[in-house]
Design a protein around this motif. Structure first.
Motif, PDB file in Angstrom:
ATOM      1  N   GLY A   1      -5.708  -0.677   0.199  1.00  0.00           N
ATOM      2  CA  GLY A   1      -5.531  -1.138  -1.181  1.00  0.00           C
ATOM      3  C   GLY A   1      -6.780  -0.891  -1.999  1.00  0.00           C
ATOM      4  O   GLY A   1      -7.815  -0.459  -1.485  1.00  0.00           O
ATOM      5  N   TRP A   2      -6.696  -1.171  -3.283  1.00  0.00           N
ATOM      6  CA  TRP A   2      -7.776  -0.868  -4.216  1.00  0.00           C
ATOM      7  C   TRP A   2      -8.171  -2.122  -4.986  1.00  0.00           C
ATOM      8  O   TRP A   2      -7.339  -3.004  -5.238  1.00  0.00           O
ATOM      9  CB  TRP A   2      -7.317   0.218  -5.181  1.00  0.00           C
ATOM     10  CG  TRP A   2      -8.231   0.449  -6.335  1.00  0.00           C
ATOM     11  CD1 TRP A   2      -9.416   1.118  -6.325  1.00  0.00           C
ATOM     12  CD2 TRP A   2      -8.060  -0.015  -7.675  1.00  0.00           C
ATOM     13  NE1 TRP A   2      -9.982   1.112  -7.574  1.00  0.00           N
ATOM     14  CE2 TRP A   2      -9.160   0.415  -8.428  1.00  0.00           C
ATOM     15  CE3 TRP A   2      -7.069  -0.759  -8.321  1.00  0.00           C
ATOM     16  CZ2 TRP A   2      -9.308   0.140  -9.779  1.00  0.00           C
ATOM     17  CZ3 TRP A   2      -7.222  -1.035  -9.667  1.00  0.00           C
ATOM     18  CH2 TRP A   2      -8.331  -0.583 -10.378  1.00  0.00           C
ATOM     19  N   THR A   3      -9.431  -2.188  -5.367  1.00  0.00           N
ATOM     20  CA  THR A   3      -9.919  -3.256  -6.228  1.00  0.00           C
ATOM     21  C   THR A   3     -10.974  -2.675  -7.161  1.00  0.00           C
ATOM     22  O   THR A   3     -11.379  -1.524  -7.020  1.00  0.00           O
ATOM     23  CB  THR A   3     -10.508  -4.429  -5.414  1.00  0.00           C
ATOM     24  OG1 THR A   3     -10.733  -5.546  -6.287  1.00  0.00           O
ATOM     25  CG2 THR A   3     -11.818  -4.048  -4.738  1.00  0.00           C
TER      26      THR A   3
ATOM     27  N   MET B   1       0.809  -1.181   0.000  1.00  0.00           N
ATOM     28  CA  MET B   1       0.000   0.000   0.000  1.00  0.00           C
ATOM     29  C   MET B   1       0.868   1.267   0.000  1.00  0.00           C
ATOM     30  O   MET B   1       0.512   2.242  -0.600  1.00  0.00           O
ATOM     31  CB  MET B   1      -0.930   0.052   1.203  1.00  0.00           C
ATOM     32  CG  MET B   1      -1.815  -1.141   1.455  1.00  0.00           C
ATOM     33  SD  MET B   1      -2.458  -1.930  -0.007  1.00  0.00           S
ATOM     34  CE  MET B   1      -2.769  -3.526   0.644  1.00  0.00           C
TER      35      MET B   1
ATOM     36  N   ALA C   1      -4.482   1.325  -9.635  1.00  0.00           N
ATOM     37  CA  ALA C   1      -4.633   1.893  -8.298  1.00  0.00           C
ATOM     38  C   ALA C   1      -4.056   3.295  -8.243  1.00  0.00           C
ATOM     39  O   ALA C   1      -4.626   4.180  -7.588  1.00  0.00           O
ATOM     40  CB  ALA C   1      -3.946   0.989  -7.271  1.00  0.00           C
TER      41      ALA C   1
ATOM     42  N   MET D   1       1.901   2.674  -3.327  1.00  0.00           N
ATOM     43  CA  MET D   1       0.919   3.511  -4.000  1.00  0.00           C
ATOM     44  C   MET D   1       1.086   4.960  -3.567  1.00  0.00           C
ATOM     45  O   MET D   1       0.952   5.871  -4.369  1.00  0.00           O
ATOM     46  CB  MET D   1      -0.493   3.012  -3.693  1.00  0.00           C
ATOM     47  CG  MET D   1      -1.524   3.564  -4.621  1.00  0.00           C
ATOM     48  SD  MET D   1      -3.107   2.707  -4.644  1.00  0.00           S
ATOM     49  CE  MET D   1      -3.511   2.446  -2.965  1.00  0.00           C
TER      50      MET D   1
ATOM     51  N   GLY E   1      -8.488  -5.027  -0.356  1.00  0.00           N
ATOM     52  CA  GLY E   1      -8.626  -3.840  -1.196  1.00  0.00           C
ATOM     53  C   GLY E   1     -10.089  -3.457  -1.374  1.00  0.00           C
ATOM     54  O   GLY E   1     -10.969  -4.318  -1.341  1.00  0.00           O
TER      55      GLY E   1
END
Length: 159
Positions: free
Chosen positions: A64-66, A1, A139, A4, A76
């Protein structure tokens, strides 16, 4: 993370690019076909929407991202869930807040700021949810969009 966060960290070039994106967003919001966005932006104070967006950026950086789902198995979250988590953490109004008009929540208004920034990036009035789920999205792009939207709210939002 943390990678990012570093990927979208400060640099003079990144700051100049953000300035261009914000100026384009401001120009587009003032044009007649997109006046509906401006109406949405006036439903909650810009500073409150910016705080909500800052909280969502923090959630994305931490969790996190999804895409194509609210939460991934690895933890995420999608952009909509990041906005909800930010509200749960006290950065703004939750969309399900009892007794409150949904369109007056910072969740809703933060979404309109995201829509403005999607418009500035793509030239097309797409909802941020569809933009989040587009194939090839990254992301880093999502976090940059959220940070741009927060800065746009602070600089160009209704007072």
């Amino acid at each position: 993370m943390i990678d990012m966060l570093v990927a979208v960290g400060y640099s003079p070039v990144a700051e100049a690019e953000q300035t261009v994106r914000l100026a384009e967003a401001a120009r587009l919001v003032g044009e007649l076909p997109y006046r509906w966005l401006e109406i949405g932006l006036r439903r909650a104070p810009a500073a409150a929407a910016a705080r909500h967006l800052d909280g969502a950026a923090d959630v994305l950086a931490r969790e996190g991202w999804t895409q194509n789902q609210m939460r991934a198995r690895d933890g995420g979250v999608c952009l909509a869930k990041a906005l909800m988590r930010a509200a749960e953490l006290g950065h703004g109004d939750h969309p399900d807040r009892p007794g409150m008009d949904f369109r007056a929540t910072t969740y809703y208004v933060a979404g309109r700021y995201l829509d403005v920034m999607v418009l500035a990036r793509t030239g097309s009035p797409k909802w941020y949810l569809g933009w989040n789920d587009a194939p090839g999205r990254t992301a880093v792009e999502v976090l940059e969009l959220v940070r741009d939207a927060a800065e746009f709210a602070r600089v160009h939002g209704p007072r």
